[in-house]
Design an enzyme around this catalytic site. Structure first.
Site, PDB file in Angstrom:
ATOM      1  N   MET A   1       0.833  -1.181   0.000  1.00  0.00           N
ATOM      2  CA  MET A   1       0.000   0.000   0.000  1.00  0.00           C
ATOM      3  C   MET A   1       0.877   1.244   0.000  1.00  0.00           C
ATOM      4  O   MET A   1       1.928   1.249   0.627  1.00  0.00           O
ATOM      5  CB  MET A   1      -0.903   0.025   1.231  1.00  0.00           C
ATOM      6  CG  MET A   1      -0.178  -0.007   2.567  1.00  0.00           C
ATOM      7  SD  MET A   1      -1.237   0.368   3.969  1.00  0.00           S
ATOM      8  CE  MET A   1      -1.543   2.099   3.697  1.00  0.00           C
ATOM      9  N   CYS A   2       0.475   2.243  -0.727  1.00  0.00           N
ATOM     10  CA  CYS A   2       1.076   3.568  -0.687  1.00  0.00           C
ATOM     11  C   CYS A   2       2.430   3.638  -1.406  1.00  0.00           C
ATOM     12  O   CYS A   2       3.135   2.637  -1.533  1.00  0.00           O
ATOM     13  CB  CYS A   2       1.242   4.091   0.733  1.00  0.00           C
ATOM     14  SG  CYS A   2      -0.250   4.039   1.732  1.00  0.00           S
ATOM     15  N   ARG A   3       2.744   4.811  -1.821  1.00  0.00           N
ATOM     16  CA  ARG A   3       4.059   5.190  -2.311  1.00  0.00           C
ATOM     17  C   ARG A   3       4.382   6.532  -1.665  1.00  0.00           C
ATOM     18  O   ARG A   3       3.502   7.390  -1.532  1.00  0.00           O
ATOM     19  CB  ARG A   3       4.086   5.354  -3.829  1.00  0.00           C
ATOM     20  CG  ARG A   3       3.672   4.149  -4.661  1.00  0.00           C
ATOM     21  CD  ARG A   3       4.794   3.119  -4.813  1.00  0.00           C
ATOM     22  NE  ARG A   3       4.855   2.223  -3.671  1.00  0.00           N
ATOM     23  CZ  ARG A   3       5.780   1.263  -3.535  1.00  0.00           C
ATOM     24  NH1 ARG A   3       6.718   1.107  -4.458  1.00  0.00           N
ATOM     25  NH2 ARG A   3       5.770   0.476  -2.477  1.00  0.00           N
TER      26      ARG A   3
END
Length: 251
Positions: A1-3
């Site tokens: 999840m996420c960057r």
């Protein structure tokens, strides 16, 4: 999840750092190249940056995808900064927190982001949360794992720990309480960057000149990008990067 992404160096427009590169954070919101968990980062985004003469950063956060925000396009075109921390979010679980759950989280001169997830949330961190003063719990920006992790880091910073040590201690505490968690953290005060690689990708780029970028993945194909090893602390300023191996917490 996420960057997520952090930069310290000579002033650059936000768009040059976050939008213009061929594999920028903007593009990573829908087409990340090295994301191991999740596919699209459309559950919110945020950018924090520092203005000359003011140690307290500004933030711009929204609950929707970065590509749908025309106001951000204008902001990125004209705002320049010497230090930036930004993130695009893929939520671990559905929630109603909206932009409050989007990194960067902030307090005073600090900006913080968490790429990953805490296993067994929320029960796995009940003991760690219970050790915080009630006022700290009431001050949580959102009811998500990243917001609580940030409050744990902030408590250590407030007690005088260095940025790197605060991140390491929280990684160790959370990893012991919730084995299998992914705990890639980014923290900046506008002059330096501290980060952890724990369960997900982390890359860094230095030079030319006085600039360092630390990110979940490279924003272009420059051969100078280097991958940080998993289970590592990274501490960087404009010219230097120091990597320190981290140990697994005791069973």
């Amino acid at each position: 999840m996420c960057r997520h992404f952090a930069y310290v160096g000579d002033p650059e427009p936000l768009g040059t750092l976050l939008v213009a590169p061929p594999h920028s954070l903007f593009r990573q919101s829908w087409a990340p190249r090295r994301q191991r968990y999740g596919t699209v980062n459309a559950d919110g985004f945020g950018v924090g940056w520092y203005a000359d003469g003011d140690p307290v950063p500004a933030r711009y956060r929204r609950a929707g995808p970065i590509w749908a925000d025309l106001s951000f396009a204008d902001l990125a075109r004209v705002v320049c900064s010497r230090a930036v921390l930004a993130a695009v979010r893929d939520a671990t679980a559905a929630g109603a927190d909206g932009e409050a759950a989007a990194a960067p989280f902030a307090q005073g001169r600090w900006l913080f982001s968490h790429n990953g997830a805490v296993t067994g949330w929320p029960g796995s961190l009940a003991d760690l949360a219970g050790a915080l003063p009630p006022a700290d719990l009431l001050a949580l920006e959102a009811r998500c794992d990243s917001a609580l992790v940030w409050r744990l880091v902030l408590a250590r910073l407030t007690r005088g720990e260095s940025p790197g040590q605060a991140l390491v201690d929280v990684v160790q505490d959370v990893a012991a309480a919730a084995p299998g968690s992914r705990l890639n953290f980014l923290l900046t005060d506008g002059d330096s960057i501290a980060a952890t690689a724990w369960g997900d990708t982390l890359w860094y780029l230095t030079g030319p000149g006085r600039r360092t970028v630390v990110a979940s993945e490279p924003y272009d194909d420059d051969p100078r990008w280097r991958a940080a090893p998993d289970r590592a602390l990274l501490v960087a300023d404009r010219t230097d990067v120091l990597l320190t191996p981290l140990k697994e917490p005791p069973a």
